[in-house]
Write a protein that holds these residues in place. Structure first.
Motif, mmCIF file in Angstrom:
data_model
loop_
_atom_site.group_PDB
_atom_site.id
_atom_site.type_symbol
_atom_site.label_atom_id
_atom_site.label_comp_id
_atom_site.label_asym_id
_atom_site.label_seq_id
_atom_site.Cartn_x
_atom_site.Cartn_y
_atom_site.Cartn_z
ATOM 1 N N SER A 149 -55.750 42.872 39.792
ATOM 2 C CA SER A 149 -55.971 42.508 38.406
ATOM 3 C C SER A 149 -57.101 43.357 37.850
ATOM 4 N N PRO A 150 -57.097 43.589 36.523
ATOM 5 C CA PRO A 150 -58.187 44.365 35.930
ATOM 6 C C PRO A 150 -59.546 43.744 36.244
ATOM 7 N N ARG A 151 -60.517 44.600 36.466
ATOM 8 C CA ARG A 151 -61.866 44.129 36.755
ATOM 9 C C ARG A 151 -62.500 43.612 35.466
ATOM 10 N N PRO A 152 -62.928 42.343 35.436
ATOM 11 C CA PRO A 152 -63.519 41.807 34.207
ATOM 12 C C PRO A 152 -64.880 42.438 33.923
ATOM 13 N N ILE A 153 -65.192 42.587 32.654
ATOM 14 C CA ILE A 153 -66.491 43.119 32.238
ATOM 15 C C ILE A 153 -67.182 42.062 31.398
ATOM 16 N N GLU A 154 -68.385 41.708 31.780
ATOM 17 C CA GLU A 154 -69.141 40.697 31.051
ATOM 18 C C GLU A 154 -70.474 41.287 30.598
ATOM 19 N N GLY A 155 -71.045 40.669 29.588
ATOM 20 C CA GLY A 155 -72.380 41.052 29.163
ATOM 21 C C GLY A 155 -72.451 42.214 28.195
ATOM 22 N N ILE A 156 -71.312 42.635 27.647
ATOM 23 C CA ILE A 156 -71.348 43.703 26.650
ATOM 24 C C ILE A 156 -70.757 43.178 25.348
ATOM 25 N N THR A 157 -71.170 43.775 24.247
ATOM 26 C CA THR A 157 -70.691 43.352 22.938
ATOM 27 C C THR A 157 -69.296 43.921 22.679
#
Length: 220
Positions: A149-157
């Protein structure tokens, strides 16, 4: 300031050609040569170069493993990968291992010297057209392992996500600014914040993060 370079290639003619050409440029100095990945790693420890020009295919330890060891260690040397276009999958592995860019062996030697300077200055050398080819080719190959699954990205606008998507497509800061109707300085600031927030070493790693997060839409 002189850029200290280690040449790592199992072909003596390649090393010789680069060494002779660099002798005419006072800002570049060859401080060591290696014919294997293991020799390259040891040279980095011994002489502390600024840039390692690294071939991928070498006997014993290959350039990908050598790159991984060099960039994971305390040395500040940056790796510029030498490759050919039929080795795209190997190049992707080298970039993931921490390389700061790549050049193809059939480029003019003077262009390779320019690439060394770019990488030494702390920038990543990854031409937009080649970036798109690399990612498209890699993504189109069958995987032996189940698709992740796609790697989630957190903490960016949301704006930073838009910028990251365009970096992943190989867009320059100027092109990103045009796409999003912002200034080049603002685009550059967004990219800098992405480096910090995502723990990316350089633009190359942002490309990989964008790809692994599923932000890069490839043509079908």
């Amino acid at each position: 300031m002189t850029i200290r370079v280690v040449l790592a290639d199992d072909q003596p003619l390649v090393r010789s050609g680069l060494r002779v050409l660099m002798a005419d440029h006072p800002d570049l100095e060859v401080v060591g040569e290696a014919a294997t990945g293991a020799e390259a790693v040891q040279l980095v420890r011994d002489v502390g170069p600024d840039v390692v020009v690294m071939d991928i295919r070498m006997p014993g330890m290959d350039g990908i493993e050598a790159t991984r060891l060099i960039t994971a260690g305390p040395a500040t040397a940056r790796v510029l990968v030498l490759t050919t276009f039929d080795e795209d999958d190997h190049v992707y592995g080298a970039l993931r291992a921490g390389a700061s860019g790549f050049v193809v062996k059939d480029m003019a030697l003077s262009d390779i010297l320019g690439a060394i300077r770019v990488v030494a200055a702390g920038d990543a050398l990854i031409a937009p057209g080649v970036t798109r080819r690399l990612i498209a080719d890699f993504a189109g190959r069958p995987r032996s392992a189940p698709e992740r699954s796609p790697r989630p990205i957190e903490g960016i606008t949301e704006r930073e996500r838009e910028v990251l998507t365009r970096v992943g497509r190989g867009r320059t800061n100027t092109e990103i600014a045009d796409d999003l109707v912002i200034s080049v300085a603002t685009a550059k600031s967004h990219v800098s914040r992405l480096f910090t927030k995502l723990g990316a070493r350089d633009r190359v790693q942002l490309v990989i993060i964008a790809y692994e997060a599923g932000l890069v839409t490839l043509p079908r």
